[in-house]
Scaffold this motif. Structure first.
Motif, PDB file in Angstrom:
ATOM      1  N   LEU A 147       0.857  -1.180   0.000  1.00  0.00           N
ATOM      2  CA  LEU A 147       0.000   0.000   0.000  1.00  0.00           C
ATOM      3  C   LEU A 147       0.892   1.228   0.000  1.00  0.00           C
ATOM      4  CD1 LEU A 147      -2.410  -1.129   2.852  1.00  0.00           C
ATOM      5  CD2 LEU A 147      -2.760  -1.372   0.382  1.00  0.00           C
ATOM      6  N   LYS A 148       0.577   2.180  -0.868  1.00  0.00           N
ATOM      7  CA  LYS A 148       1.349   3.419  -0.930  1.00  0.00           C
ATOM      8  C   LYS A 148       0.388   4.602  -0.980  1.00  0.00           C
ATOM      9  CE  LYS A 148       5.424   1.447  -3.072  1.00  0.00           C
ATOM     10  NZ  LYS A 148       6.405   1.525  -4.151  1.00  0.00           N
ATOM     11  N   ALA A 149       0.783   5.679  -0.328  1.00  0.00           N
ATOM     12  CA  ALA A 149      -0.036   6.890  -0.348  1.00  0.00           C
ATOM     13  C   ALA A 149       0.172   7.618  -1.666  1.00  0.00           C
ATOM     14  CB  ALA A 149       0.346   7.793   0.813  1.00  0.00           C
ATOM     15  N   THR A 150      -0.892   8.172  -2.193  1.00  0.00           N
ATOM     16  CA  THR A 150      -0.790   9.025  -3.378  1.00  0.00           C
ATOM     17  C   THR A 150      -0.266  10.391  -2.934  1.00  0.00           C
ATOM     18  OG1 THR A 150      -3.021   9.885  -3.108  1.00  0.00           O
ATOM     19  CG2 THR A 150      -2.783   7.857  -4.427  1.00  0.00           C
ATOM     20  N   ALA A 151      -0.022  11.277  -3.884  1.00  0.00           N
ATOM     21  CA  ALA A 151       0.422  12.633  -3.541  1.00  0.00           C
ATOM     22  C   ALA A 151      -0.626  13.314  -2.651  1.00  0.00           C
ATOM     23  CB  ALA A 151       0.672  13.449  -4.808  1.00  0.00           C
ATOM     24  N   GLU A 152      -1.904  13.150  -2.998  1.00  0.00           N
ATOM     25  CA  GLU A 152      -2.970  13.739  -2.187  1.00  0.00           C
ATOM     26  C   GLU A 152      -3.039  13.061  -0.820  1.00  0.00           C
ATOM     27  OE1 GLU A 152      -6.274  16.157  -1.049  1.00  0.00           O
ATOM     28  OE2 GLU A 152      -4.558  16.380  -2.372  1.00  0.00           O
ATOM     29  N   GLY A 153      -2.835  11.750  -0.786  1.00  0.00           N
ATOM     30  CA  GLY A 153      -2.816  11.027   0.487  1.00  0.00           C
ATOM     31  C   GLY A 153      -1.702  11.520   1.395  1.00  0.00           C
ATOM     32  N   ASN A 154      -0.526  11.757   0.817  1.00  0.00           N
ATOM     33  CA  ASN A 154       0.586  12.300   1.597  1.00  0.00           C
ATOM     34  C   ASN A 154       0.251  13.687   2.127  1.00  0.00           C
ATOM     35  OD1 ASN A 154       2.694  10.331   1.691  1.00  0.00           O
ATOM     36  ND2 ASN A 154       2.982  10.629  -0.496  1.00  0.00           N
ATOM     37  N   ARG A 155      -0.391  14.500   1.303  1.00  0.00           N
ATOM     38  CA  ARG A 155      -0.761  15.854   1.732  1.00  0.00           C
ATOM     39  C   ARG A 155      -1.733  15.804   2.909  1.00  0.00           C
ATOM     40  NH1 ARG A 155      -4.453  19.180   1.995  1.00  0.00           N
ATOM     41  NH2 ARG A 155      -6.008  17.967   0.862  1.00  0.00           N
ATOM     42  N   VAL A 156      -2.753  14.943   2.800  1.00  0.00           N
ATOM     43  CA  VAL A 156      -3.741  14.811   3.865  1.00  0.00           C
ATOM     44  C   VAL A 156      -3.077  14.291   5.145  1.00  0.00           C
ATOM     45  CG1 VAL A 156      -5.815  13.547   4.605  1.00  0.00           C
ATOM     46  CG2 VAL A 156      -5.703  14.525   2.303  1.00  0.00           C
ATOM     47  N   ALA A 157      -2.220  13.287   5.012  1.00  0.00           N
ATOM     48  CA  ALA A 157      -1.543  12.703   6.180  1.00  0.00           C
ATOM     49  C   ALA A 157      -0.641  13.714   6.871  1.00  0.00           C
ATOM     50  CB  ALA A 157      -0.734  11.479   5.762  1.00  0.00           C
ATOM     51  N   GLN A 158       0.094  14.511   6.097  1.00  0.00           N
ATOM     52  CA  GLN A 158       1.007  15.500   6.682  1.00  0.00           C
ATOM     53  C   GLN A 158       0.236  16.623   7.376  1.00  0.00           C
ATOM     54  OE1 GLN A 158       4.250  14.963   6.987  1.00  0.00           O
ATOM     55  NE2 GLN A 158       3.837  13.045   5.923  1.00  0.00           N
ATOM     56  N   ALA A 159      -0.937  16.943   6.866  1.00  0.00           N
ATOM     57  CA  ALA A 159      -1.733  18.029   7.445  1.00  0.00           C
ATOM     58  C   ALA A 159      -2.583  17.567   8.625  1.00  0.00           C
ATOM     59  CB  ALA A 159      -2.645  18.630   6.368  1.00  0.00           C
ATOM     60  N   TRP A 160      -2.617  16.251   8.872  1.00  0.00           N
ATOM     61  CA  TRP A 160      -3.491  15.704   9.891  1.00  0.00           C
ATOM     62  C   TRP A 160      -3.056  16.172  11.278  1.00  0.00           C
ATOM     63  CZ3 TRP A 160      -7.804  13.331   8.477  1.00  0.00           C
ATOM     64  CH2 TRP A 160      -8.595  12.795   9.494  1.00  0.00           C
ATOM     65  N   PRO A 161      -3.987  16.692  12.076  1.00  0.00           N
ATOM     66  CA  PRO A 161      -3.608  17.157  13.419  1.00  0.00           C
ATOM     67  C   PRO A 161      -3.338  15.984  14.356  1.00  0.00           C
ATOM     68  CG  PRO A 161      -5.972  17.346  13.111  1.00  0.00           C
ATOM     69  CD  PRO A 161      -5.399  16.902  11.783  1.00  0.00           C
ATOM     70  N   SER A 162      -2.376  16.154  15.227  1.00  0.00           N
ATOM     71  CA  SER A 162      -2.089  15.146  16.238  1.00  0.00           C
ATOM     72  C   SER A 162      -3.129  15.252  17.336  1.00  0.00           C
ATOM     73  CB  SER A 162      -0.689  15.359  16.824  1.00  0.00           C
ATOM     74  OG  SER A 162      -0.507  14.527  17.939  1.00  0.00           O
ATOM     75  N   SER A 163      -3.872  14.185  17.564  1.00  0.00           N
ATOM     76  CA  SER A 163      -4.964  14.241  18.541  1.00  0.00           C
ATOM     77  C   SER A 163      -4.459  14.415  19.971  1.00  0.00           C
ATOM     78  CB  SER A 163      -5.839  12.995  18.435  1.00  0.00           C
ATOM     79  OG  SER A 163      -5.057  11.829  18.603  1.00  0.00           O
ATOM     80  N   PHE A 164      -3.224  14.015  20.242  1.00  0.00           N
ATOM     81  CA  PHE A 164      -2.679  14.173  21.585  1.00  0.00           C
ATOM     82  C   PHE A 164      -1.961  15.504  21.773  1.00  0.00           C
ATOM     83  CE2 PHE A 164      -3.558   9.732  22.419  1.00  0.00           C
ATOM     84  CZ  PHE A 164      -3.732   9.701  23.791  1.00  0.00           C
ATOM     85  N   ALA A 165      -1.799  16.290  20.703  1.00  0.00           N
ATOM     86  CA  ALA A 165      -1.088  17.571  20.816  1.00  0.00           C
ATOM     87  C   ALA A 165      -1.705  18.491  21.865  1.00  0.00           C
ATOM     88  CB  ALA A 165      -1.006  18.259  19.460  1.00  0.00           C
ATOM     89  N   PRO A 166      -3.030  18.684  21.878  1.00  0.00           N
ATOM     90  CA  PRO A 166      -3.598  19.557  22.911  1.00  0.00           C
ATOM     91  C   PRO A 166      -3.454  18.973  24.320  1.00  0.00           C
ATOM     92  CG  PRO A 166      -5.276  18.986  21.260  1.00  0.00           C
ATOM     93  CD  PRO A 166      -4.034  18.228  20.924  1.00  0.00           C
ATOM     94  N   ILE A 167      -3.330  17.662  24.409  1.00  0.00           N
ATOM     95  CA  ILE A 167      -3.215  16.999  25.710  1.00  0.00           C
ATOM     96  C   ILE A 167      -1.832  17.232  26.307  1.00  0.00           C
ATOM     97  CG2 ILE A 167      -3.231  14.731  26.852  1.00  0.00           C
ATOM     98  CD1 ILE A 167      -5.378  13.924  24.735  1.00  0.00           C
ATOM     99  N   VAL A 168      -0.783  17.127  25.494  1.00  0.00           N
ATOM    100  CA  VAL A 168       0.583  17.303  26.016  1.00  0.00           C
ATOM    101  C   VAL A 168       1.033  18.756  25.996  1.00  0.00           C
ATOM    102  CG1 VAL A 168       1.249  14.952  25.404  1.00  0.00           C
ATOM    103  CG2 VAL A 168       1.705  16.801  23.801  1.00  0.00           C
ATOM    104  N   ALA A 169       0.253  19.625  25.345  1.00  0.00           N
ATOM    105  CA  ALA A 169       0.646  21.038  25.228  1.00  0.00           C
ATOM    106  C   ALA A 169       0.790  21.720  26.585  1.00  0.00           C
ATOM    107  CB  ALA A 169      -0.358  21.799  24.364  1.00  0.00           C
ATOM    108  N   GLY A 170       0.053  21.267  27.584  1.00  0.00           N
ATOM    109  CA  GLY A 170       0.116  21.880  28.902  1.00  0.00           C
ATOM    110  C   GLY A 170       1.312  21.467  29.728  1.00  0.00           C
ATOM    111  N   LEU A 171       2.122  20.551  29.205  1.00  0.00           N
ATOM    112  CA  LEU A 171       3.307  20.092  29.924  1.00  0.00           C
ATOM    113  C   LEU A 171       4.520  20.932  29.537  1.00  0.00           C
ATOM    114  CD1 LEU A 171       2.905  16.229  29.462  1.00  0.00           C
ATOM    115  CD2 LEU A 171       2.224  17.607  31.429  1.00  0.00           C
TER     116      LEU A 171
END
Length: 197
Positions: A99-123
């Motif tokens: 399985l390989k990501a397309t150019a658009e798939g790579n763009r979407v994956a790179q732009a995806w927010p980290s769901s734990f980012a707001p959780i660890v941001a307070g540390l």
């Protein structure tokens, strides 16, 4: 009053706290996935595949996402219809599919927010470094007990030299890069990982 007698064991309270944090992260994943027209499983598999430009097998993607192969297959089919992932011949096995990501798939994956980012941001940075070391340790232990799919962490890589300079700010060493490492440099998903086993 002795709090040790009326308080639940620390491992239970810690597990409960981590469960709550995971629920928040999963809710954030659902919100991000919904706005992108993906399910969290599709998003997880897309990010997994995009981080492996050489390609990834369906079984590895399913294990990473913690779902059955049939569920992963459905997710990959949906990602294919959305032109985010495509199937290619596996370079290491001509009978297998990668399985390989397309150019658009790579763009979407790179732009995806980290769901734990707001959780660890307070540390603080120091707290984040300590937590990273603990997370890597937990992943290693889960992998040794075969409760998690193999991960591309530094501590399971053949290039990693653990604690070669104890008591220093950079106790570890990466033979691939040829440089000393601190706890804060540990990776959970390294593209250059080669299994030590």
């Amino acid at each position: 009053m002795n709090f040790d007698q009326i308080t639940e064991p620390i491992d239970r309270r810690l597990a409960d706290g981590l469960t709550r944090l995971a629920a928040v992260a999963r809710q954030l994943d659902w919100q991000a996935a919904e706005s992108a027209g993906l399910s969290p499983t599709q998003a997880d598999i897309l990010r997994f595949v995009a981080n492996r430009p050489q390609g990834a097998r369906l079984t590895a993607a399913a294990a990473h996402a913690g779902v059955r192969k049939a569920t992963a297959s459905d997710a990959v089919a949906a990602l294919g219809r959305k032109a985010l992932v495509h199937k290619d011949a596996d370079a290491s096995d001509s009978r297998a599919v990668a399985l390989k990501a397309t150019a658009e798939g790579n763009r979407v994956a790179q732009a995806w927010p980290s769901s734990f980012a707001p959780i660890v941001a307070g540390l603080s940075e120091t707290e984040q470094e300590t937590l990273l070391g603990l997370v890597v340790k937990m992943i290693r232990q889960l992998q040794q007990r075969r409760l998690i799919a193999p991960q591309r962490t530094c501590v399971t890589c053949r290039h990693f030299r653990e604690n070669v300079a104890p008591g220093t700010s950079t106790p570890h060493y990466c033979a691939f890069v040829g440089a000393p490492m601190a706890e804060r440099h540990l990776r959970v998903d390294c593209a250059e990982h080669e299994s030590a086993a």
